[in-house]
Scaffold this motif. Structure first.
Motif, PDB file in Angstrom:
ATOM      1  N   MET A   1      19.749  12.631   9.583  1.00 58.10           N
ATOM      2  CA  MET A   1      18.562  11.780   9.735  1.00 58.10           C
ATOM      3  C   MET A   1      17.292  12.630   9.917  1.00 58.10           C
ATOM      4  N   THR A   2      17.418  13.934   9.808  1.00 58.43           N
ATOM      5  CA  THR A   2      16.294  14.843  10.081  1.00 58.43           C
ATOM      6  C   THR A   2      15.075  14.562   9.204  1.00 58.43           C
ATOM      7  N   PHE A   3      15.303  14.216   7.925  1.00 55.48           N
ATOM      8  CA  PHE A   3      14.191  13.870   7.042  1.00 55.48           C
ATOM      9  C   PHE A   3      14.092  12.351   6.886  1.00 55.48           C
TER      10      PHE A   3
ATOM     11  N   THR B   1      -2.805  14.265   5.315  1.00 58.01           N
ATOM     12  CA  THR B   1      -1.382  14.075   5.608  1.00 58.01           C
ATOM     13  C   THR B   1      -0.570  15.293   5.160  1.00 58.01           C
ATOM     14  N   PHE B   2      -0.859  15.780   3.963  1.00 60.07           N
ATOM     15  CA  PHE B   2      -0.040  16.870   3.446  1.00 60.07           C
ATOM     16  C   PHE B   2      -0.291  18.184   4.170  1.00 60.07           C
ATOM     17  N   VAL B   3      -1.507  18.356   4.605  1.00 60.85           N
ATOM     18  CA  VAL B   3      -1.806  19.582   5.345  1.00 60.85           C
ATOM     19  C   VAL B   3      -1.152  19.535   6.734  1.00 60.85           C
TER      20      VAL B   3
ATOM     21  N   GLN C   1       0.949   4.034  -2.983  1.00 57.20           N
ATOM     22  CA  GLN C   1       0.600   5.438  -2.720  1.00 57.20           C
ATOM     23  C   GLN C   1       1.776   6.369  -3.050  1.00 57.20           C
ATOM     24  N   ARG C   2       2.973   5.929  -2.692  1.00 59.91           N
ATOM     25  CA  ARG C   2       4.148   6.792  -2.928  1.00 59.91           C
ATOM     26  C   ARG C   2       4.354   7.012  -4.425  1.00 59.91           C
ATOM     27  N   LYS C   3       4.121   5.971  -5.224  1.00 57.65           N
ATOM     28  CA  LYS C   3       4.285   6.057  -6.677  1.00 57.65           C
ATOM     29  C   LYS C   3       3.278   7.067  -7.258  1.00 57.65           C
TER      30      LYS C   3
ATOM     31  N   ASN D   1       0.835  -1.206   0.000  1.00 60.04           N
ATOM     32  CA  ASN D   1       0.000   0.000   0.000  1.00 60.04           C
ATOM     33  C   ASN D   1       0.868   1.253   0.000  1.00 60.04           C
ATOM     34  N   HIS D   2       1.933   1.195   0.772  1.00 56.09           N
ATOM     35  CA  HIS D   2       2.837   2.344   0.837  1.00 56.09           C
ATOM     36  C   HIS D   2       3.508   2.574  -0.519  1.00 56.09           C
ATOM     37  N   HIS D   3       3.979   1.499  -1.107  1.00 55.24           N
ATOM     38  CA  HIS D   3       4.666   1.565  -2.393  1.00 55.24           C
ATOM     39  C   HIS D   3       3.727   2.173  -3.451  1.00 55.24           C
TER      40      HIS D   3
ATOM     41  N   SER E   1      13.224   4.357   1.952  1.00 57.21           N
ATOM     42  CA  SER E   1      11.946   4.467   1.230  1.00 57.21           C
ATOM     43  C   SER E   1      10.841   5.129   2.041  1.00 57.21           C
ATOM     44  N   ARG E   2      11.043   5.322   3.356  1.00 57.32           N
ATOM     45  CA  ARG E   2      10.029   6.009   4.165  1.00 57.32           C
ATOM     46  C   ARG E   2      10.493   7.409   4.546  1.00 57.32           C
ATOM     47  N   SER E   3      11.478   7.909   3.826  1.00 59.53           N
ATOM     48  CA  SER E   3      11.954   9.255   4.183  1.00 59.53           C
ATOM     49  C   SER E   3      10.917  10.285   3.746  1.00 59.53           C
ATOM     50  N   CYS E   4      11.110  11.531   4.205  1.00 55.68           N
ATOM     51  CA  CYS E   4      10.148  12.599   3.931  1.00 55.68           C
ATOM     52  C   CYS E   4       9.993  12.814   2.422  1.00 55.68           C
ATOM     53  N   ILE E   5       8.791  12.689   1.927  1.00 52.77           N
ATOM     54  CA  ILE E   5       8.565  12.818   0.487  1.00 52.77           C
ATOM     55  C   ILE E   5       8.735  14.273   0.038  1.00 52.77           C
ATOM     56  N   ARG E   6       8.649  15.183   0.989  1.00 52.12           N
ATOM     57  CA  ARG E   6       8.720  16.599   0.597  1.00 52.12           C
ATOM     58  C   ARG E   6       9.964  17.300   1.133  1.00 52.12           C
ATOM     59  N   TRP E   7      11.058  16.581   1.290  1.00 50.85           N
ATOM     60  CA  TRP E   7      12.206  17.255   1.877  1.00 50.85           C
ATOM     61  C   TRP E   7      12.739  18.367   0.972  1.00 50.85           C
TER      62      TRP E   7
ATOM     63  N   ALA F   1       1.318  17.333   7.919  1.00 52.69           N
ATOM     64  CA  ALA F   1       2.776  17.115   7.943  1.00 52.69           C
ATOM     65  C   ALA F   1       3.549  18.348   7.491  1.00 52.69           C
ATOM     66  N   GLY F   2       2.902  19.191   6.701  1.00 49.23           N
ATOM     67  CA  GLY F   2       3.642  20.297   6.120  1.00 49.23           C
ATOM     68  C   GLY F   2       3.613  21.579   6.928  1.00 49.23           C
ATOM     69  N   HIS F   3       2.948  21.574   8.051  1.00 46.28           N
ATOM     70  CA  HIS F   3       2.815  22.847   8.734  1.00 46.28           C
ATOM     71  C   HIS F   3       3.911  23.128   9.750  1.00 46.28           C
TER      72      HIS F   3
ATOM     73  N   THR G   1      10.306   5.785  15.858  1.00 45.26           N
ATOM     74  CA  THR G   1      10.091   4.507  16.540  1.00 45.26           C
ATOM     75  C   THR G   1       9.816   3.394  15.528  1.00 45.26           C
ATOM     76  N   ARG G   2      10.535   2.314  15.642  1.00 41.92           N
ATOM     77  CA  ARG G   2      10.402   1.189  14.724  1.00 41.92           C
ATOM     78  C   ARG G   2      10.282  -0.113  15.514  1.00 41.92           C
ATOM     79  N   THR G   3       9.805  -1.179  14.818  1.00 39.16           N
ATOM     80  CA  THR G   3       9.683  -2.491  15.463  1.00 39.16           C
ATOM     81  C   THR G   3      10.416  -3.529  14.618  1.00 39.16           C
TER      82      THR G   3
ATOM     83  N   THR H   1       8.625  25.595  12.157  1.00 43.37           N
ATOM     84  CA  THR H   1       9.492  25.532  13.334  1.00 43.37           C
ATOM     85  C   THR H   1      10.956  25.560  12.897  1.00 43.37           C
ATOM     86  N   SER H   2      11.252  24.872  11.792  1.00 39.44           N
ATOM     87  CA  SER H   2      12.652  24.837  11.335  1.00 39.44           C
ATOM     88  C   SER H   2      13.108  26.232  10.893  1.00 39.44           C
ATOM     89  N   ILE H   3      12.223  26.989  10.249  1.00 39.60           N
ATOM     90  CA  ILE H   3      12.616  28.345   9.821  1.00 39.60           C
ATOM     91  C   ILE H   3      12.831  29.231  11.052  1.00 39.60           C
TER      92      ILE H   3
HETATM   93  C1  HEM Z   1      11.339  20.834   7.968  1.00 35.87           C
HETATM   94  C2  HEM Z   1      10.435  20.151   7.371  1.00 35.87           C
HETATM   95  C3  HEM Z   1      10.218  18.651   7.503  1.00 35.87           C
HETATM   96  C4  HEM Z   1      10.861  17.703   8.242  1.00 35.87           C
HETATM   97  C5  HEM Z   1      12.038  17.896   9.178  1.00 35.87           C
HETATM   98  C6  HEM Z   1      10.228  16.424   7.946  1.00 35.87           C
HETATM   99  C7  HEM Z   1      10.615  15.216   8.494  1.00 35.87           C
HETATM  100  C8  HEM Z   1      10.049  14.003   8.167  1.00 35.87           C
HETATM  101  C9  HEM Z   1      10.447  12.731   8.726  1.00 35.87           C
HETATM  102  C10 HEM Z   1      11.535  12.536   9.790  1.00 35.87           C
HETATM  103  C11 HEM Z   1       9.700  11.765   8.164  1.00 35.87           C
HETATM  104  C12 HEM Z   1       9.748  10.263   8.484  1.00 35.87           C
HETATM  105  C13 HEM Z   1       8.767   9.981   9.617  1.00 35.87           C
HETATM  106  C14 HEM Z   1       8.782   8.547  10.085  1.00 35.87           C
HETATM  107  O1  HEM Z   1       9.301   7.691   9.401  1.00 35.87           O
HETATM  108  O2  HEM Z   1       8.227   8.255  11.156  1.00 35.87           O
HETATM  109  C15 HEM Z   1       8.805  12.408   7.245  1.00 35.87           C
HETATM  110  C16 HEM Z   1       7.889  11.745   6.469  1.00 35.87           C
HETATM  111  C17 HEM Z   1       6.940  12.399   5.728  1.00 35.87           C
HETATM  112  N1  HEM Z   1       6.848  13.762   5.520  1.00 35.87           N
HETATM  113 FE1  HEM Z   1       8.072  15.174   6.185  1.00 35.87          FE
HETATM  114  N2  HEM Z   1       9.227  16.640   7.054  1.00 35.87           N
HETATM  115  C18 HEM Z   1       9.187  17.981   6.746  1.00 35.87           C
HETATM  116  C19 HEM Z   1       8.329  18.606   5.882  1.00 35.87           C
HETATM  117  C20 HEM Z   1       7.303  17.984   5.246  1.00 35.87           C
HETATM  118  C21 HEM Z   1       6.344  18.641   4.414  1.00 35.87           C
HETATM  119  C22 HEM Z   1       6.372  20.136   4.078  1.00 35.87           C
HETATM  120  C23 HEM Z   1       5.462  17.679   4.024  1.00 35.87           C
HETATM  121  C24 HEM Z   1       4.225  17.789   3.183  1.00 35.87           C
HETATM  122  C25 HEM Z   1       3.402  18.771   3.188  1.00 35.87           C
HETATM  123  C26 HEM Z   1       5.896  16.412   4.547  1.00 35.87           C
HETATM  124  C27 HEM Z   1       5.273  15.201   4.305  1.00 35.87           C
HETATM  125  C28 HEM Z   1       5.741  13.981   4.740  1.00 35.87           C
HETATM  126  C29 HEM Z   1       5.106  12.704   4.413  1.00 35.87           C
HETATM  127  C30 HEM Z   1       3.862  12.501   3.560  1.00 35.87           C
HETATM  128  C31 HEM Z   1       5.860  11.709   5.037  1.00 35.87           C
HETATM  129  C32 HEM Z   1       5.612  10.200   4.991  1.00 35.87           C
HETATM  130  C33 HEM Z   1       6.473   9.611   3.893  1.00 35.87           C
HETATM  131  C34 HEM Z   1       6.346   8.091   3.786  1.00 35.87           C
HETATM  132  O3  HEM Z   1       6.083   7.409   4.799  1.00 35.87           O
HETATM  133  O4  HEM Z   1       6.536   7.599   2.664  1.00 35.87           O
HETATM  134  N3  HEM Z   1       7.012  16.638   5.291  1.00 35.87           N
HETATM  135  N4  HEM Z   1       9.025  13.769   7.256  1.00 35.87           N
END
Ligand code: HEM
Length: 487
Positions: free
Chosen positions: A415-417, A284-286, A93-95, A89-91, A421-427, A288-290, A348-350, A295-297
């Protein structure tokens, strides 16, 4: 490893510390890069920052899954979206979502970053009353990033009748419901975690999946707060979907919500995505992106106020070029801030099966199936063996013309993002947003610390850390800075 309350374990102690990371760091110095702590109800938790072990856990082709309690919390706030689902499901959705973040698409979003930055500068300027004003940087950057993802009125072609975008009206001072909910989401957990909340989390890790459905019915304070934020996000997602069906936007005018909406709508019509998943992506996008970006800025403004010499250097770079990627000091300062202030200090992982963790130096550690791991971003980003003896100091110079250590992490080997394959999609989006907002603020203002200085701590919030003034955590997220207009 010191005293602990039996039921809450070290986990309770970690969540109760004033500055997230302090205790983990103290224990890391004493016990090394992998150590065991007591979770709630006597569970065993492994804290890991060893680079080799993390490479194994975040391996792109066979990453460890998120822990059940993380799934539970994410499901409440985000539904079954990208951040929550696993495996196929993750694969899938990510695609579907990836094209919304291609390099060409990101270049188009640049226009929105610029417009929202211009509006931020104007609004800060208008709010200042004298030459020595103090602002709460987090409030202002929060308004801007909410507008960037929500695409409020900073967008010149905004019109409620021709666009489906949700108008957060953040920069106009009329915070919409979602804006308020998001603000609450991170700060709500600033109230001390109770033993019953920790026991609840421990239970989630222990019980079989079918019992989880019933646990959802138990309502702790934290669960109520998370679920109510999730409900607001769901309401907005539905509104966005309805408007998405009603309006046509030309290719050039497409913003992130348009692009996402179009990809998602196509996948839905082709039967590749269910309705509840569509809703969950937008939620999720609303969410996760706020707070993540804003805070980082705010943190980088703080670091630049503490290190004014870097403000001058970056301003000089900005006066010579428009190409942010080519500016060494701007980018080094951004990397160094992401290194020191990760919004998610631990992932956190298992363990999915009995396994053997490879460790640096050739050692190994056998772990059982179901072992909970706190993968410490905070500790990894500060390991002296990778970042040098001054790893605990903010020093952007470490990123100038040097080969980066290690091979983990999608951005700057941090490791911030996260990694794999589960890293932040919007880094990339987050980095571009940070470059643009910061550049515009530095060209118009000089930032310094309030008289007498101020110490900012990382308050252990959920799902991320919150910057607070030492001794004033009860006032919520704050980075007070003195601002002077540059002429
Ligand atoms: C300074 C900004 C950001 C940081 C530091 C950050 C960090 C992270 C981290 C650490 C993860 C992995 C979480 C985990 O595995 O438990 C993650 C995943 C994710 N982030 Fe970000 N994020 C940032 C900005 C954003 C923005 C702007 C969005 C979208 C609006 C976003 C959307 C996502 C999504 C959808 C995932 C899940 C990806 C997946 O599981 O395939 N992030 N983020």
């Amino acid at each position: 490893m010191g005293s602990c309350v039996i039921t809450r374990g070290h986990e309770g102690v970690l969540r109760g510390q004033d500055n997230a990371g302090d205790l983990e760091m103290k224990w890391c110095r004493k016990y090394g890069t992998v150590y065991r702590i007591a979770g709630c109800l006597g569970q065993s938790v492994l804290v890991v920052c060893d680079p080799k072990a993390l490479e194994h856990v975040f391996h792109p082709s066979r990453p460890y899954p998120k822990s059940k309690d993380m799934h539970f919390v994410l499901d409440l706030i985000l539904g079954k979206g990208l951040a929550t689902v696993d495996n196929d499901n993750h694969h899938r959705q990510r695609k579907i979502l990836n094209p919304a973040f291609s390099s060409a698409q990101l270049r188009k979003y640049q226009v929105i970053f610029q417009q929202c930055s211009d509006k931020l500068v104007n609004d800060i300027q208008r709010s200042l009353t004298g030459s020595d004003d103090i602002i709460n940087a987090v409030d202002w950057t929060g308004k801007a990033s909410l507008d960037i993802i929500g695409l409020g009125k900073c967008h010149p072609w905004f019109s409620p009748t021709t666009s489906f975008r949700y108008d957060f009206r953040a920069l106009d001072g009329q915070e919409a419901e979602l804006g308020r909910a998001m603000k609450h989401l991170f700060t709500a957990s600033q109230v001390n975690t109770t033993a019953s909340e920790l026991i609840f989390i421990a239970l989630i890790r222990m019980v079989p999946d079918w019992v989880l459905r019933f646990l959802r019915l138990i309502s702790t304070r934290e669960i109520r707060l998370l679920a109510s934020s999730g409900n607001v996000a769901k309401k907005v997602a539905r509104e966005v979907m309805v408007r998405n069906n009603e309006v046509q936007v030309s290719d050039d005018d497409r913003d992130i919500v348009n692009v996402l909406g179009q990809n998602i709508a196509r996948a839905r019509s082709e039967g590749k995505m269910q309705d509840d998943e569509v809703e969950a992506q937008l939620m999720t996008f609303v969410v996760a992106g706020h707070e993540t970006s804003s805070t980082s800025i705010a943190w980088i403004l703080y670091e630049l106020a503490v290190h004014p010499e870097y403000q001058s250097i970056i301003r000089a770079e900005l006066k010579q070029s428009n190409d942010y990627d080519s500016m060494p000091f701007l980018n080094a300062a951004i990397k160094e801030t992401f290194r020191m202030h990760p919004i998610a200090p631990s992932l956190t992982r298992t363990a999915p099966h009995d396994d053997v963790l490879p460790l640096s130096g050739g050692k190994t550690l056998a772990i059982p199936k179901g072992q909970t791991l706190f993968c410490s971003v905070y500790l990894y980003n500060r390991l002296p063996c990778l970042w040098g003896d001054d790893a605990e100091e903010w020093n952007p110079a470490r990123f100038l013309n040097k080969t980066l250590p290690g091979s983990l992490g999608v951005y700057a080997n941090l490791m911030t993002f996260s990694s794999g394959s589960r890293s932040c999609i919007r880094w990339r989006f987050a980095v571009m947003e940070m470059q643009t907002v910061l550049a515009n603020l530095l060209l118009h203002f000089e930032f310094s610390l309030p008289e007498g200085g101020v110490e900012i701590q990382h308050f252990p919030g959920l799902p991320g850390v919150v910057p607070v003034v030492k001794g004033k955590a009860h006032l919520g997220s704050q980075i007070p800075l003195r601002v002077r207009v540059l002429h």
